[in-house]
Design a protein around this motif. Structure first.
Motif, short mmCIF file in Angstrom:
data_model
loop_
_atom_site.label_atom_id
_atom_site.label_comp_id
_atom_site.label_asym_id
_atom_site.label_seq_id
_atom_site.Cartn_x
_atom_site.Cartn_y
_atom_site.Cartn_z
N HIS A 181 0.83 -1.21 0.00
CA HIS A 181 0.00 0.00 0.00
C HIS A 181 0.87 1.26 0.00
O HIS A 181 0.61 2.20 -0.76
CB HIS A 181 -0.94 -0.02 1.21
CG HIS A 181 -1.77 1.20 1.35
ND1 HIS A 181 -2.84 1.47 0.52
CD2 HIS A 181 -1.69 2.24 2.21
CE1 HIS A 181 -3.37 2.62 0.87
NE2 HIS A 181 -2.69 3.11 1.89
N ASN A 182 1.89 1.29 0.84
CA ASN A 182 2.78 2.46 0.91
C ASN A 182 3.53 2.67 -0.39
O ASN A 182 3.73 3.80 -0.83
CB ASN A 182 3.75 2.33 2.08
CG ASN A 182 3.07 2.52 3.42
OD1 ASN A 182 2.01 3.13 3.51
ND2 ASN A 182 3.66 1.98 4.46
N GLN A 183 3.96 1.58 -1.01
CA GLN A 183 4.68 1.71 -2.28
C GLN A 183 3.74 2.25 -3.35
O GLN A 183 4.16 3.07 -4.19
CB GLN A 183 5.29 0.37 -2.71
CG GLN A 183 6.51 0.03 -1.92
CD GLN A 183 7.33 -1.13 -2.44
OE1 GLN A 183 8.31 -1.47 -1.84
NE2 GLN A 183 6.98 -1.74 -3.54
N ASN A 184 2.49 1.84 -3.33
CA ASN A 184 1.53 2.36 -4.30
C ASN A 184 1.36 3.87 -4.12
O ASN A 184 1.30 4.62 -5.11
CB ASN A 184 0.19 1.64 -4.17
CG ASN A 184 -0.73 1.98 -5.32
OD1 ASN A 184 -0.31 2.13 -6.46
ND2 ASN A 184 -2.00 2.13 -5.01
N LYS A 185 1.31 4.32 -2.87
CA LYS A 185 1.22 5.77 -2.61
C LYS A 185 2.47 6.48 -3.11
O LYS A 185 2.38 7.57 -3.68
CB LYS A 185 1.00 6.03 -1.12
CG LYS A 185 -0.38 5.65 -0.64
CD LYS A 185 -0.76 6.14 0.74
CE LYS A 185 0.29 6.12 1.78
NZ LYS A 185 -0.21 6.40 3.14
N ARG A 186 3.64 5.87 -2.91
CA ARG A 186 4.88 6.47 -3.38
C ARG A 186 4.91 6.56 -4.90
O ARG A 186 5.38 7.57 -5.47
CB ARG A 186 6.09 5.67 -2.88
CG ARG A 186 6.37 5.87 -1.41
CD ARG A 186 7.53 5.02 -0.92
NE ARG A 186 8.72 5.18 -1.73
CZ ARG A 186 9.56 4.17 -2.06
NH1 ARG A 186 9.34 2.96 -1.61
NH2 ARG A 186 10.62 4.40 -2.78
N ILE A 187 4.42 5.52 -5.57
CA ILE A 187 4.37 5.53 -7.04
C ILE A 187 3.49 6.69 -7.50
O ILE A 187 3.87 7.45 -8.40
CB ILE A 187 3.84 4.18 -7.58
CG1 ILE A 187 4.86 3.07 -7.32
CG2 ILE A 187 3.53 4.28 -9.07
CD1 ILE A 187 4.33 1.66 -7.53
N SER A 188 2.33 6.84 -6.90
CA SER A 188 1.42 7.93 -7.27
C SER A 188 2.09 9.28 -7.06
O SER A 188 1.96 10.19 -7.91
CB SER A 188 0.13 7.86 -6.44
OG SER A 188 -0.57 6.68 -6.73
N GLN A 189 2.80 9.43 -5.96
CA GLN A 189 3.49 10.68 -5.67
C GLN A 189 4.57 10.96 -6.72
O GLN A 189 4.70 12.09 -7.19
CB GLN A 189 4.11 10.63 -4.27
CG GLN A 189 4.83 11.88 -3.84
CD GLN A 189 3.90 13.07 -3.66
OE1 GLN A 189 2.75 12.90 -3.29
NE2 GLN A 189 4.40 14.26 -3.93
N GLU A 190 5.32 9.96 -7.08
CA GLU A 190 6.39 10.13 -8.08
C GLU A 190 5.81 10.52 -9.44
O GLU A 190 6.40 11.32 -10.17
CB GLU A 190 7.22 8.85 -8.20
CG GLU A 190 8.00 8.50 -6.95
CD GLU A 190 9.20 9.40 -6.71
OE1 GLU A 190 9.89 9.77 -7.67
OE2 GLU A 190 9.44 9.74 -5.54
N VAL A 191 4.65 9.96 -9.78
CA VAL A 191 4.00 10.32 -11.05
C VAL A 191 3.56 11.78 -10.99
O VAL A 191 3.78 12.54 -11.93
CB VAL A 191 2.81 9.38 -11.35
CG1 VAL A 191 1.99 9.90 -12.53
CG2 VAL A 191 3.30 7.97 -11.64
N ARG A 192 2.93 12.18 -9.87
CA ARG A 192 2.49 13.57 -9.71
C ARG A 192 3.66 14.54 -9.83
O ARG A 192 3.53 15.62 -10.40
CB ARG A 192 1.80 13.77 -8.36
CG ARG A 192 0.34 13.45 -8.35
CD ARG A 192 -0.35 13.97 -7.11
NE ARG A 192 0.17 13.44 -5.86
CZ ARG A 192 -0.16 12.27 -5.33
NH1 ARG A 192 -1.04 11.50 -5.93
NH2 ARG A 192 0.36 11.87 -4.19
N GLU A 193 4.81 14.15 -9.28
CA GLU A 193 5.98 15.01 -9.31
C GLU A 193 6.71 14.97 -10.65
O GLU A 193 7.64 15.73 -10.88
CB GLU A 193 6.94 14.63 -8.19
CG GLU A 193 6.40 14.91 -6.81
CD GLU A 193 7.29 14.37 -5.70
OE1 GLU A 193 8.30 13.70 -6.00
OE2 GLU A 193 6.96 14.60 -4.52
N GLY A 194 6.31 14.05 -11.52
CA GLY A 194 6.94 13.94 -12.83
C GLY A 194 8.20 13.09 -12.84
O GLY A 194 8.92 13.06 -13.83
N ASP A 195 8.49 12.40 -11.74
CA ASP A 195 9.69 11.58 -11.67
C ASP A 195 9.50 10.20 -12.29
O ASP A 195 10.49 9.52 -12.59
CB ASP A 195 10.14 11.42 -10.21
CG ASP A 195 10.58 12.75 -9.60
OD1 ASP A 195 11.03 13.62 -10.36
OD2 ASP A 195 10.46 12.91 -8.37
#
Length: 113
Positions: free
Chosen positions: A47-61
């Protein structure tokens, strides 16, 4: 004036008590979480990794394609976790947990690049 001070003091005390009791320290685990702590740990990591993936996409990384691949990896790990649990009466062994965490570590490193 004394009533106002008492009322304010009572409200502050009540607010502090509610805040303290609703803190994560007092957050009650469900019965399933109590009965399956290893599975809960693995699933929380997914679950935490999924949130991190979403954050990285939002940031453009991460691109959407990269995010899709990382989520597919996590989904495969989740399927493994369920399969392992099915073999052991709903639980995973310490060795299963270690193997799953090792795979999650690989995926985690790809998220933070």
């Amino acid at each position: 004036m004394k009533t106002s001070v008492r009322t304010t003091l009572a409200l502050l005390t009540l607010t502090a008590a509610v805040g303290f009791l609703s803190s994560p320290v007092f957050a009650a685990d469900t019965q399933w979480q109590k009965d399956h702590p290893r599975r809960e740990q693995v699933n929380n990591r997914i679950h935490n990794q999924n949130k991190r993936i979403s954050q990285e996409v939002r940031e453009g990384d991460l691109s959407h394609k990269q995010a899709h691949q990382l989520r597919a990896n996590d989904k495969a790990i989740r399927a493994q976790e369920r399969s392992m649990a099915k073999q052991d009466g709903g639980h995973i062994t310490k060795q299963d947990q270690a193997a799953l965490n090792q795979e999650l570590n690989k995926n985690s490193k790809a998220i933070g690049r």
